[in-house]
Enzyme design. Structure first.
Site, PDB file in Angstrom:
ATOM      1  N   ASP A 106       0.810  -1.218   0.000  1.00  9.70           N
ATOM      2  CA  ASP A 106       0.000   0.000   0.000  1.00  9.70           C
ATOM      3  C   ASP A 106       0.847   1.274   0.000  1.00  9.70           C
ATOM      4  O   ASP A 106       2.032   1.269   0.329  1.00  9.70           O
ATOM      5  CB  ASP A 106      -1.021  -0.012   1.143  1.00  9.70           C
ATOM      6  CG  ASP A 106      -0.385   0.105   2.515  1.00  9.70           C
ATOM      7  OD1 ASP A 106       0.273   1.116   2.774  1.00  9.70           O
ATOM      8  OD2 ASP A 106      -0.572  -0.814   3.339  1.00  9.70           O
ATOM      9  N   LYS A 107       0.213   2.363  -0.381  1.00 10.18           N
ATOM     10  CA  LYS A 107       0.892   3.644  -0.590  1.00 10.18           C
ATOM     11  C   LYS A 107       1.677   4.099   0.631  1.00 10.18           C
ATOM     12  O   LYS A 107       2.750   4.696   0.514  1.00 10.18           O
ATOM     13  CB  LYS A 107      -0.148   4.706  -0.976  1.00 10.18           C
ATOM     14  CG  LYS A 107       0.429   6.057  -1.342  1.00 10.18           C
ATOM     15  CD  LYS A 107      -0.674   6.995  -1.793  1.00 10.18           C
ATOM     16  CE  LYS A 107      -0.115   8.360  -2.190  1.00 10.18           C
ATOM     17  NZ  LYS A 107      -1.189   9.283  -2.653  1.00 10.18           N
TER      18      LYS A 107
END
Length: 241
Positions: A106-107
């Site tokens: 994830d970011k």
């Protein structure tokens, strides 16, 4: 003699365009054509058919496969759709040929993610029932208790399911190592949140036998030894389709 046929999503995968799952999404979005027409899901194609994505012809060419290990920085998004995200992994790496990430990170997380043009290996690694290990170092917002370690390792309820048992080791007052064999959406963050902890940093340091060995924002080719070990481990693995 008729040409051999294969499913359209498998064709795009073997051409090194994307994974089969991503191919299905492209087909659903109407971005794929076969002989100028939009195909149905499950369509089969042969070597005589012209397959295009966004108007560009895709063909299978015999070439050496690409396998790289990238140390993803926080803020980079693991998507191949360069039209949607500015900080996407493909533009960031700017690799000279088309590659795609195996799974996601994830970011807000950093660390190891593998990229390749080999759709077959993607499917084998992603299938959670194959129990392939992924190791993470996590720092949380308060002291880690033995109860936290025990409950995380035994499994907690998130996303309408119970997470699989996993290995958890306390490293310091507020950090721990965790080894997962599944990949639910934002799994570690959700597990910590369920136990009233907030993740402050999360780094993936290993996928199966591949360890993180490059600086943040840098990538390296997998070694011959790493690839041989990886392929041996994947020999008995099932594909996602």
């Amino acid at each position: 003699m008729e040409s051999a046929v294969t499913r359209l999503n498998k064709f795009l995968s073997e051409a090194g365009y994307c994974s089969r799952r991503a191919a299905d999404k492209l087909i659903e979005e109407g971005r794929v054509t076969v002989n100028g027409k939009h195909p149905e899901m499950g369509t089969k194609v042969s070597s005589t058919d012209e397959v295009s994505v966004d108007g560009k012809v895709v063909s299978i060419k015999k070439k050496s496969r690409v396998y790289i290990a990238f140390n993803k920085p926080v803020g980079v998004v693991c998507t191949t759709d360069t039209r949607v995200e500015k900080n996407n992994i493909i533009d960031f790496i700017n690799y000279p040929s088309r590659i795609f990430p195996i799974g996601r990170l994830d970011k807000d997380s950093e660390g190891l993610i593998l990229l390749t043009d080999d759709g077959d290996i993607v499917n084998k690694i992603l299938r959670s029932s194959n129990n392939h290990e992924k190791e993470y170092i996590v720092r949380v917002d308060k002291p880690i208790s033995q109860t936290f370690v025990k409950r995380m390792s035994e499994g907690v309820p998130i996303l309408d399911t119970m997470t699989k048992p996993c290995r958890v080791q306390k490293l310091s007052r507020d950090s721990f190592k965790i080894v997962l064999t599944q990949g639910l959406n934002r799994q570690i963050r959700r597990m910590c949140s369920y136990l009233d902890y907030e993740v402050e940093s999360l780094k993936r340091v290993r996928i199966m036998n591949i360890n993180l060995m490059s600086d943040v924002g840098e990538y390296r080719n997998l070694t011959k030894e790493e690839l041989n070990t990886l392929n041996k481990a994947l020999k008995s693995s099932k594909k996602t389709w």
